[in-house]
Enzyme design. Structure first.
Site, PDB file in Angstrom:
ATOM      1  N   ASP A  12      -7.581  -0.868  10.003  1.00  0.00           N
ATOM      2  CA  ASP A  12      -8.676  -0.808  10.962  1.00  0.00           C
ATOM      3  C   ASP A  12      -8.218  -1.506  12.243  1.00  0.00           C
ATOM      4  O   ASP A  12      -7.032  -1.857  12.401  1.00  0.00           O
ATOM      5  CB  ASP A  12      -9.981  -1.371  10.379  1.00  0.00           C
ATOM      6  CG  ASP A  12      -9.973  -2.891  10.217  1.00  0.00           C
ATOM      7  OD1 ASP A  12      -8.944  -3.522  10.521  1.00  0.00           O
ATOM      8  OD2 ASP A  12     -11.003  -3.441   9.792  1.00  0.00           O
ATOM      9  N   HIS A  13      -9.160  -1.727  13.153  1.00  0.00           N
ATOM     10  CA  HIS A  13      -8.827  -2.315  14.458  1.00  0.00           C
ATOM     11  C   HIS A  13      -8.258  -3.722  14.341  1.00  0.00           C
ATOM     12  O   HIS A  13      -7.531  -4.175  15.223  1.00  0.00           O
ATOM     13  CB  HIS A  13     -10.089  -2.347  15.345  1.00  0.00           C
ATOM     14  CG  HIS A  13     -11.229  -3.073  14.700  1.00  0.00           C
ATOM     15  ND1 HIS A  13     -12.042  -2.472  13.749  1.00  0.00           N
ATOM     16  CD2 HIS A  13     -11.661  -4.358  14.823  1.00  0.00           C
ATOM     17  CE1 HIS A  13     -12.934  -3.361  13.334  1.00  0.00           C
ATOM     18  NE2 HIS A  13     -12.730  -4.510  13.956  1.00  0.00           N
ATOM     19  N   CYS A  69      -6.473  -4.620   6.912  1.00  0.00           N
ATOM     20  CA  CYS A  69      -7.657  -4.885   7.725  1.00  0.00           C
ATOM     21  C   CYS A  69      -7.666  -6.395   7.955  1.00  0.00           C
ATOM     22  O   CYS A  69      -6.639  -7.053   7.769  1.00  0.00           O
ATOM     23  CB  CYS A  69      -8.934  -4.351   7.070  1.00  0.00           C
ATOM     24  SG  CYS A  69      -9.437  -5.120   5.526  1.00  0.00           S
ATOM     25  N   GLY A  70      -8.777  -6.953   8.361  1.00  0.00           N
ATOM     26  CA  GLY A  70      -8.790  -8.378   8.667  1.00  0.00           C
ATOM     27  C   GLY A  70      -8.421  -9.236   7.471  1.00  0.00           C
ATOM     28  O   GLY A  70      -7.550 -10.106   7.547  1.00  0.00           O
ATOM     29  N   THR A  71      -9.078  -8.977   6.359  1.00  0.00           N
ATOM     30  CA  THR A  71      -8.786  -9.722   5.127  1.00  0.00           C
ATOM     31  C   THR A  71      -7.933  -8.932   4.146  1.00  0.00           C
ATOM     32  O   THR A  71      -7.423  -9.502   3.176  1.00  0.00           O
ATOM     33  CB  THR A  71     -10.093 -10.066   4.396  1.00  0.00           C
ATOM     34  OG1 THR A  71     -10.766  -8.826   4.091  1.00  0.00           O
ATOM     35  CG2 THR A  71     -10.998 -10.951   5.250  1.00  0.00           C
ATOM     36  N   HIS A 102       4.035  -4.567 -13.060  1.00  0.00           N
ATOM     37  CA  HIS A 102       3.117  -4.573 -14.199  1.00  0.00           C
ATOM     38  C   HIS A 102       1.932  -3.629 -14.042  1.00  0.00           C
ATOM     39  O   HIS A 102       1.419  -3.122 -15.048  1.00  0.00           O
ATOM     40  CB  HIS A 102       2.579  -5.998 -14.431  1.00  0.00           C
ATOM     41  CG  HIS A 102       3.588  -6.903 -15.069  1.00  0.00           C
ATOM     42  ND1 HIS A 102       3.276  -8.130 -15.623  1.00  0.00           N
ATOM     43  CD2 HIS A 102       4.940  -6.765 -15.250  1.00  0.00           C
ATOM     44  CE1 HIS A 102       4.358  -8.701 -16.108  1.00  0.00           C
ATOM     45  NE2 HIS A 102       5.390  -7.903 -15.891  1.00  0.00           N
ATOM     46  N   ARG A 136       4.740  -1.776 -22.430  1.00  0.00           N
ATOM     47  CA  ARG A 136       3.384  -2.237 -22.735  1.00  0.00           C
ATOM     48  C   ARG A 136       2.486  -2.166 -21.504  1.00  0.00           C
ATOM     49  O   ARG A 136       1.268  -2.012 -21.627  1.00  0.00           O
ATOM     50  CB  ARG A 136       3.411  -3.662 -23.290  1.00  0.00           C
ATOM     51  CG  ARG A 136       3.782  -4.738 -22.296  1.00  0.00           C
ATOM     52  CD  ARG A 136       3.903  -6.107 -22.957  1.00  0.00           C
ATOM     53  NE  ARG A 136       4.083  -7.192 -22.002  1.00  0.00           N
ATOM     54  CZ  ARG A 136       5.222  -7.495 -21.404  1.00  0.00           C
ATOM     55  NH1 ARG A 136       6.304  -6.775 -21.647  1.00  0.00           N
ATOM     56  NH2 ARG A 136       5.294  -8.507 -20.547  1.00  0.00           N
ATOM     57  N   HIS A 137       3.096  -2.256 -20.332  1.00  0.00           N
ATOM     58  CA  HIS A 137       2.298  -2.194 -19.109  1.00  0.00           C
ATOM     59  C   HIS A 137       1.740  -0.785 -18.882  1.00  0.00           C
ATOM     60  O   HIS A 137       0.671  -0.627 -18.307  1.00  0.00           O
ATOM     61  CB  HIS A 137       3.134  -2.632 -17.909  1.00  0.00           C
ATOM     62  CG  HIS A 137       3.726  -3.998 -18.085  1.00  0.00           C
ATOM     63  ND1 HIS A 137       2.950  -5.126 -18.211  1.00  0.00           N
ATOM     64  CD2 HIS A 137       5.016  -4.404 -18.199  1.00  0.00           C
ATOM     65  CE1 HIS A 137       3.736  -6.170 -18.383  1.00  0.00           C
ATOM     66  NE2 HIS A 137       4.991  -5.762 -18.379  1.00  0.00           N
ATOM     67  N   ARG A 140      -1.608  -0.313 -20.505  1.00  0.00           N
ATOM     68  CA  ARG A 140      -2.702  -0.952 -19.768  1.00  0.00           C
ATOM     69  C   ARG A 140      -3.056  -0.170 -18.508  1.00  0.00           C
ATOM     70  O   ARG A 140      -4.234  -0.044 -18.163  1.00  0.00           O
ATOM     71  CB  ARG A 140      -2.311  -2.396 -19.457  1.00  0.00           C
ATOM     72  CG  ARG A 140      -2.131  -3.208 -20.735  1.00  0.00           C
ATOM     73  CD  ARG A 140      -1.324  -4.464 -20.541  1.00  0.00           C
ATOM     74  NE  ARG A 140      -1.090  -5.109 -21.838  1.00  0.00           N
ATOM     75  CZ  ARG A 140      -0.205  -6.085 -22.033  1.00  0.00           C
ATOM     76  NH1 ARG A 140       0.533  -6.521 -21.020  1.00  0.00           N
ATOM     77  NH2 ARG A 140      -0.061  -6.624 -23.224  1.00  0.00           N
TER      78      ARG A 140
HETATM   79  C1  RB5 Z   1     -13.526  -6.281  10.676  1.00  0.00           C
HETATM   80  O1  RB5 Z   1     -14.144  -7.229  11.495  1.00  0.00           O
HETATM   81  C2  RB5 Z   1     -13.353  -6.849   9.279  1.00  0.00           C
HETATM   82  O2  RB5 Z   1     -14.575  -6.930   8.626  1.00  0.00           O
HETATM   83  C3  RB5 Z   1     -12.387  -5.999   8.493  1.00  0.00           C
HETATM   84  O3  RB5 Z   1     -11.166  -5.928   9.164  1.00  0.00           O
HETATM   85  C4  RB5 Z   1     -12.042  -6.476   7.093  1.00  0.00           C
HETATM   86  O4  RB5 Z   1     -11.683  -7.817   7.098  1.00  0.00           O
HETATM   87  C5  RB5 Z   1     -12.992  -6.139   6.020  1.00  0.00           C
HETATM   88  O5  RB5 Z   1     -12.751  -6.342   4.833  1.00  0.00           O
END
Ligand code: RB5
Length: 149
Positions: A12-13, A69-71, A102, A136-137, A140
């Site tokens: 994303d941005h 993305c951000g996170t 795995h 084994r993996h 699963r």
């Molecule tokens: C965008 O602001 C943010 O929410 C996105 O990049 C991400 O972190 C969502 O999971």
């Protein structure tokens, strides 16, 4: 890196700069990169980009995908809704290697607001350079796939 594969990239941005750094890094190593954007900085919606990248992998057009993305969390959740996709968020190289060895992960997600570029590129190398160990993996992983039915 044991072999060259086609790898789809999207974000994303919040992660355009890091995604483009990942693209340059992989291309410099001879990887066939399919970067499906976005390229402009306007705010966008990570589920769309996660799904588009996941569909490239699920269809077989690309063998692996790297999304950001951000996170790394939201875009990973969207990608994992596409049947056949196993995507993990990684902020360390050990996990990035293990989700290939795995879990037979076919997609990696990275948080651009979580890790810096240097670590992110090492995470990418750990993921791309590892292979599924099977055995084994595989049992699963098959159980994960069965949950899609
Ligand atoms: C965008 O602001 C943010 O929410 C996105 O990049 C991400 O972190 C969502 O999971």
């Amino acid at each position: 890196m044991t072999e060259t594969r086609r790898i789809v990239l999207s974000s994303d941005h919040a992660a355009i700069d890091l995604r483009q750094a990942v693209a340059r890094h992989l291309e410099a190593r001879g990887v066939d990169v399919v970067d499906i954007g976005p390229t402009t900085p306007e705010s966008t919606h990570y589920p769309r980009h996660g799904a588009e990248a996941a569909q490239r992998v699920a269809s077989g057009d690309c063998q692996l995908g790297i999304i950001l993305c951000g996170t790394g969390q939201g875009i990973m959740m969207a990608a994992n809704k596409v049947p056949g996709i196993r995507c993990g968020v990684c902020s360390d190289t050990f996990s990035a290697r293990m989700i290939r060895q795995h879990n037979d992960a076919n997609m990696l997600s990275i948080g651009a607001r979580v890790v810096g570029e240097g670590l992110a590129l090492e995470i990418v190398d750990a993921f791309v350079g590892a292979e599924f160990e099977g055995g084994r993996h595989a049992t699963r992983v098959d159980m994960i796939t069965a949950l899609e039915a």
